[in-house]
Write an enzyme that holds these catalytic residues in place. Structure first.
Site, mmCIF file in Angstrom:
data_model
loop_
_atom_site.group_PDB
_atom_site.id
_atom_site.type_symbol
_atom_site.label_atom_id
_atom_site.label_comp_id
_atom_site.label_asym_id
_atom_site.label_seq_id
_atom_site.Cartn_x
_atom_site.Cartn_y
_atom_site.Cartn_z
ATOM 1 N N SER A 1 -7.359 -3.220 -21.319
ATOM 2 C CA SER A 1 -8.421 -2.224 -21.067
ATOM 3 C C SER A 1 -7.891 -0.893 -20.562
ATOM 4 C CB SER A 1 -9.453 -2.800 -20.082
ATOM 5 O OG SER A 1 -10.023 -3.979 -20.602
ATOM 6 N N HIS B 1 3.923 12.699 3.315
ATOM 7 C CA HIS B 1 3.594 11.287 3.145
ATOM 8 C C HIS B 1 3.389 11.039 1.661
ATOM 9 C CE1 HIS B 1 1.539 7.394 3.528
ATOM 10 N NE2 HIS B 1 0.610 7.876 2.712
ATOM 11 N N SER C 1 2.348 7.733 -1.040
ATOM 12 C CA SER C 1 1.963 6.333 -1.209
ATOM 13 C C SER C 1 1.200 6.183 -2.510
ATOM 14 C CB SER C 1 1.108 5.860 -0.030
ATOM 15 O OG SER C 1 -0.128 6.546 -0.009
ATOM 16 N N GLY D 1 -1.384 3.855 -2.597
ATOM 17 C CA GLY D 1 -2.724 3.422 -2.219
ATOM 18 C C GLY D 1 -3.100 2.034 -2.696
ATOM 19 N N ARG D 2 -2.116 1.163 -2.890
ATOM 20 C CA ARG D 2 -2.409 -0.172 -3.414
ATOM 21 C C ARG D 2 -2.104 -1.237 -2.351
ATOM 22 N NH1 ARG D 2 0.300 -0.228 -9.357
ATOM 23 N NH2 ARG D 2 -1.220 -1.897 -9.705
ATOM 24 N N SER E 1 1.998 -2.451 -3.167
ATOM 25 C CA SER E 1 1.955 -1.314 -2.250
ATOM 26 C C SER E 1 3.348 -0.697 -2.076
ATOM 27 C CB SER E 1 1.432 -1.776 -0.885
ATOM 28 O OG SER E 1 1.480 -0.715 0.043
ATOM 29 N N ASN F 1 7.264 7.991 4.667
ATOM 30 C CA ASN F 1 7.025 9.269 5.346
ATOM 31 C C ASN F 1 8.366 9.954 5.580
ATOM 32 O OD1 ASN F 1 4.118 8.897 5.763
ATOM 33 N ND2 ASN F 1 4.724 7.316 7.227
#
Length: 333
Positions: free
Chosen positions: A164, A200, A202, A204-205, A210, A214
């Site tokens: 998908s 920072h 990232s 976001g998982r 993840s 920093n």
């Protein structure tokens, strides 16, 4: 009486001639001819021709002007606070081909290692958004400015219909930094600014996907007659081992980067290199080449090639080579 009258007539005729000559001089369009005409009217001796003072080349002037405008270094190029400004390139690469996609994202932290392989197409799309806004201009009446910057990179498996068409990875990179304008050196190699910042980054998982870190960094911007050179070393802020998604990220993504920006007419080139600054098993890094040229208006064609580690956070310790082709609305300069 007759002599006085003749003298007065001669003076009047001379004055009328001078007026006529001044009007003639004033009508001359050429600056050099007009100045020479005024000198003749004033009866000044002609000045010997001298060689003009050499001016900066157009290329040098253009590079210096673009750098100052983009970084708002000179007072005339400052635009005040809370105005969205260009930062890094803004582009869309609908066609991006990966050699050796990362189907097993892993980390020394067991909580951040997948247990099943990912189903990935080797062709995907990538886009980058980036902006900055000034939050304090002329800090304490100095030339320095305080900025907030934001960059987002997304990797979209748009051609992966069986899954998908998911977004494989999106990396978010907010930062706060101070820009200090400088003028150290000569025209051949001049230090134009110093950036001091916190960043920072990232994805976001949640675990096991993840990734984050920093950093504190210093950025040095150098100007030469033909290119801009940016050097940015950084220090990773340590984290607790139990919470560290990627404890060895500095050995792969690196501890510093060098960015060389070239212009050739309307074409622009950027060469970005990162390195761990270590040898042995930690001797890793990456190299990225970007090339753009005008298409229509502000729209530009954009080509990108990458090889090494850390193009995205999820791939920080996975080596691969990619090629992307698309369009951009904003470039480095």
């Amino acid at each position: 009486m007759h002599f006085a009258l003749m003298t007065m007539l001669a003076c009047a005729n001379a004055q009328a001639g001078a007026v006529e000559n001044l009007e003639t001089c004033r009508a001359l369009a050429n600056d050099a001819e007009r100045l020479a005409c005024y000198d003749r009217v004033a009866d000044r001796p002609a000045q010997p021709a001298t060689d003009p003072i050499p001016a900066q080349s157009d290329a040098t002037t253009q590079i210096a002007s673009r750098l100052s405008e983009r970084m708002e270094l000179d007072q005339k190029d400052k635009h005040g606070t809370f105005l969205f400004r260009p930062y890094r390139p803004v582009y869309v690469l609908p066609l991006r081909v990966m050699h050796g996609p990362n189907e097993w994202p892993a980390s020394p932290n067991p909580e951040n290692t997948v247990t099943q392989p990912l189903s990935l197409d080797t062709t995907e799309a990538k886009f980058q958004l980036s902006f900055k806004t000034k939050i304090w201009q002329n800090i304490f009446a100095s030339p320095a400015d305080l900025w907030f910057g934001y960059t987002q990179q997304s990797y979209w498996q748009v051609y992966n219909k069986s899954d998908s068409s998911p977004f494989r990875e999106t990396d978010y990179e907010p930062e706060v930094f101070t820009t200090i304008p400088l003028n150290v050196g000569d025209e051949a190699f001049k230090l134009r600014y110093l950036n001091l910042g916190f960043v920072h980054q990232s994805n976001g998982r949640s675990n096991p996907m993840s990734r984050s870190w920093n950093r504190l960094y210093a950025g040095f911007g150098f100007q030469t007659p033909s290119f801009i050179l940016q050097f940015r070393p950084w220090y990773r802020i340590p984290e607790k081992a139990s919470n560290d998604d990627n404890p060895d990220i500095s050995d792969y993504v690196g501890r510093a980067e060098v960015n060389a920006l070239f212009r050739w007419g309307e074409q622009q080139f950027a060469l970005i290199g990162r390195h761990s600054l270590k040898g042995g098993s930690a001797n890793h890094g990456s190299l990225q080449l970007e090339w753009s040229f005008p298409l229509a208006g502000y729209l530009r064609a954009h080509f990108q090639a990458f090889t090494g580690y850390g193009e995205s956070l999820i791939d920080y310790n996975h080596r691969m080579t990619t090629f992307g082709l698309g369009i951009s609305l904003m470039e480095w300069l």
